[in-house]
Design an enzyme around this catalytic site. Structure first.
Site, PDB file in Angstrom:
ATOM      1  N   HIS A   1       0.754  -1.334   0.043  1.00  0.00           N
ATOM      2  CA  HIS A   1       0.119   0.181  -0.143  1.00  0.00           C
ATOM      3  C   HIS A   1       0.915   1.266   0.092  1.00  0.00           C
ATOM      4  CE1 HIS A   1      -4.271  -1.575   1.088  1.00  0.00           C
ATOM      5  NE2 HIS A   1      -3.612  -2.548   0.510  1.00  0.00           N
TER       6      HIS A   1
ATOM      7  N   HIS B   1      -2.163 -12.908  -2.227  1.00  0.00           N
ATOM      8  CA  HIS B   1      -3.345 -13.070  -1.308  1.00  0.00           C
ATOM      9  C   HIS B   1      -3.393 -14.411  -0.961  1.00  0.00           C
ATOM     10  CE1 HIS B   1      -5.953  -9.734  -3.244  1.00  0.00           C
ATOM     11  NE2 HIS B   1      -5.603  -9.165  -2.171  1.00  0.00           N
ATOM     12  N   THR B   2      -2.324 -14.972  -1.025  1.00  0.00           N
ATOM     13  CA  THR B   2      -2.231 -16.438  -0.487  1.00  0.00           C
ATOM     14  C   THR B   2      -1.638 -16.238   1.190  1.00  0.00           C
ATOM     15  OG1 THR B   2      -0.808 -18.611  -0.427  1.00  0.00           O
ATOM     16  CG2 THR B   2       0.383 -16.506  -0.811  1.00  0.00           C
TER      17      THR B   2
ATOM     18  N   THR C   1      -7.217 -18.795   1.166  1.00  0.00           N
ATOM     19  CA  THR C   1      -6.664 -20.058   0.944  1.00  0.00           C
ATOM     20  C   THR C   1      -6.648 -20.765   2.587  1.00  0.00           C
ATOM     21  OG1 THR C   1      -4.551 -19.369   1.869  1.00  0.00           O
ATOM     22  CG2 THR C   1      -4.858 -19.304  -0.713  1.00  0.00           C
TER      23      THR C   1
ATOM     24  N   ASP D   1       2.435 -19.655  -0.931  1.00  0.00           N
ATOM     25  CA  ASP D   1       2.518 -20.742  -1.801  1.00  0.00           C
ATOM     26  C   ASP D   1       1.817 -20.422  -2.981  1.00  0.00           C
ATOM     27  OD1 ASP D   1      -0.233 -21.271  -1.050  1.00  0.00           O
ATOM     28  OD2 ASP D   1       0.478 -23.265  -0.037  1.00  0.00           O
TER      29      ASP D   1
END
Length: 291
Positions: A41, A161-162, A178, A185
Site C-alpha cells: 500500500h 493473497h495467499t 486459502t 505458496d
C-alpha cells in the site's frame, strides 16, 4: 521529501540487523500478511505520469493511513515504530519495503532482491489510487498500468493473497483466500480455478483474473507451476517496491563486493582441487616418460 540515505557499508549492516529483527517480529506476532499489505500500500500509490506516490514511507502519516483502502494498516505501522527507533539510520521507506520482503520469505515464499536507498516523504497522494476489490479487470489494468506495471505483474502480485484474510471492519469482506493464510505458496491460484472453494474468499478482483483470458493464462500457469509463480512474483514484487526509485550506485557496488564466505571457500577449494589435478596429471606424464 527528505534527502536520500547514504547507502554505505554501515547502512547495509544496519539493514541486515533490521532484517533479523523483522524475522523475529513476524514470527512472534504472526503478522506477515499485514506487513506485506503495508509494503504494497505504500508502494502502490505510484503514478508514473506525475512521478508521485510510491514507496516513500508517506503511509505513516494520518492523512494517508486514514484512507479507506488503508483501514487497519496502522497496526503494522505501530508494530514497526519500535524497530525504526532501534534502527534510526534506516528510512521508513526502506523499512516498510524490507518488512514486505521478509514477510514473503519467512512464510515460505521466494527470496526477493532488495536494494535500499529510498527517500522518506511527507507528501501523501490523493485517495483512490489503490485497487478497489469490488471492481473488475478494467479497473485492475487502470490502477496497475498507472504505476507502470503489466498484466503479468497484476496476476503475480495478486498471488500475494495467499497470505492473510479480509476483515469486514477493513474491507467489508470476510474470510481467507486459502486454507493456510500464513503460508506463501501457489494455492491462491489453485483455489481460483475451482468452481466452488467452500469457505474461502473470492473478491470481484479475484474473479476477474479467471474471467479475463489474458489474466487467466497466468492463473493457469501459476496453479500448475509454483516455481514459475515464485519466479514471476519475486520479479514483480521487486518492481513494485522500486517504483519511482532509482537505487543508488553505492548499493550495487557494496552488494557486488560482498561475496559470501561460503562461496569464497568453495572457490578456493575449487582452485586447490584444479591445481592438484594438474599436478597429478603432470606426474603421471613424467612417470610414463621415465618408464
Amino acid at each position: 521529501m527528505s534527502a536520500a540515505p547514504v547507502v554505505d557499508a554501515e547502512y547495509m549492516a544496519e539493514v541486515e540487523r533490521a532484517r533479523r529483527d523483522l524475522r523475529a517480529l513476524i514470527a512472534s506476532k504472526s503478522c506477515a500478511p499485514i506487513m506485506l499489505r503495508l509494503a504494497w500500500h505504500d508502494a502502490g500509490t505510484y503514478d508514473k505520469a506525475t512521478k508521485t506516490g510510491g514507496p516513500n514511507g508517506s503511509i505513516r502519516f494520518p492523512q494517508e493511513y486514514s484512507h479507506a483502502a488503508n483501514a487497519g494498516i496502522k497496526i503494522a505501522i505501530d508494530l514497526l515504530e519500535p524497530m525504526k527507533q532501534r534502527h534510526p539510520k534506516i528510512t521508513y521507506a526502506d523499512l516498510y519495503q524490507l518488512a514486505g520482503v521478509v514477510a514473503v520469505e519467512v512464510t515460505g515464499g521466494p527470496t526477493i532482491d532488495y536494494v535500499p536507498g529510498r527517500r522518506d516523504s511527507s507528501d501523501s497522494p490523493e485517495e483512490g489510487r489503490l485497487p478497489d476489490a469490488k471492481k473488475g479487470a478494467a479497473h485492475l489494468r487502470e490502477v496497475f498500468y498507472r504505476m507502470g506495471l503489466s498484466d503479468k505483474d497484476i496476476v503475480a502480485l495478486s498471488g500475494g493473497h495467499t497470505l492473510g484474510k479480509a476483515r469486514p471492519e477493513r474491507s467489508g469482506f470476510d474470510g481467507a483466500w486459502t486454507k493456510d493464510p500464513l503460508k506463501f505458496d501457489n494455492s491462491y491460484f489453485i483455489e481460483l480455478l475451482k468452481e466452488n472453494s467452500e469457505g474461502l474468499l473470492k473478491l470481484p478482483t479475484d474473479k476477474a483474473l479467471v474471467e479475463d483470458p489474458t489474466f487467466r493464462r497466468y492463473v493457469e500457469l501459476y496453479a500448475k507451476d509454483e516455481d514459475a509463480f515464485f519466479r514471476d512474483y519475486a520479479e514483480s514484487h521487486k518492481k513494485l517496491s522500486e517504483l519511482g526509485f532509482t537505487p543508488p550506485r553505492s548499493a550495487f557496488i557494496y552488494k557486488s563486493c560482498q561475496k559470501p564466505k561460503s562461496l569464497l571457500m568453495q572457490t578456493a577449494a575449487g582452485v586447490a582441487v584444479a591445481a592438484a589435478v594438474v599436478a597429478w596429471a603432470y606426474l603421471c606424464e613424467s612417470n610414463k616418460r621415465l618408464g
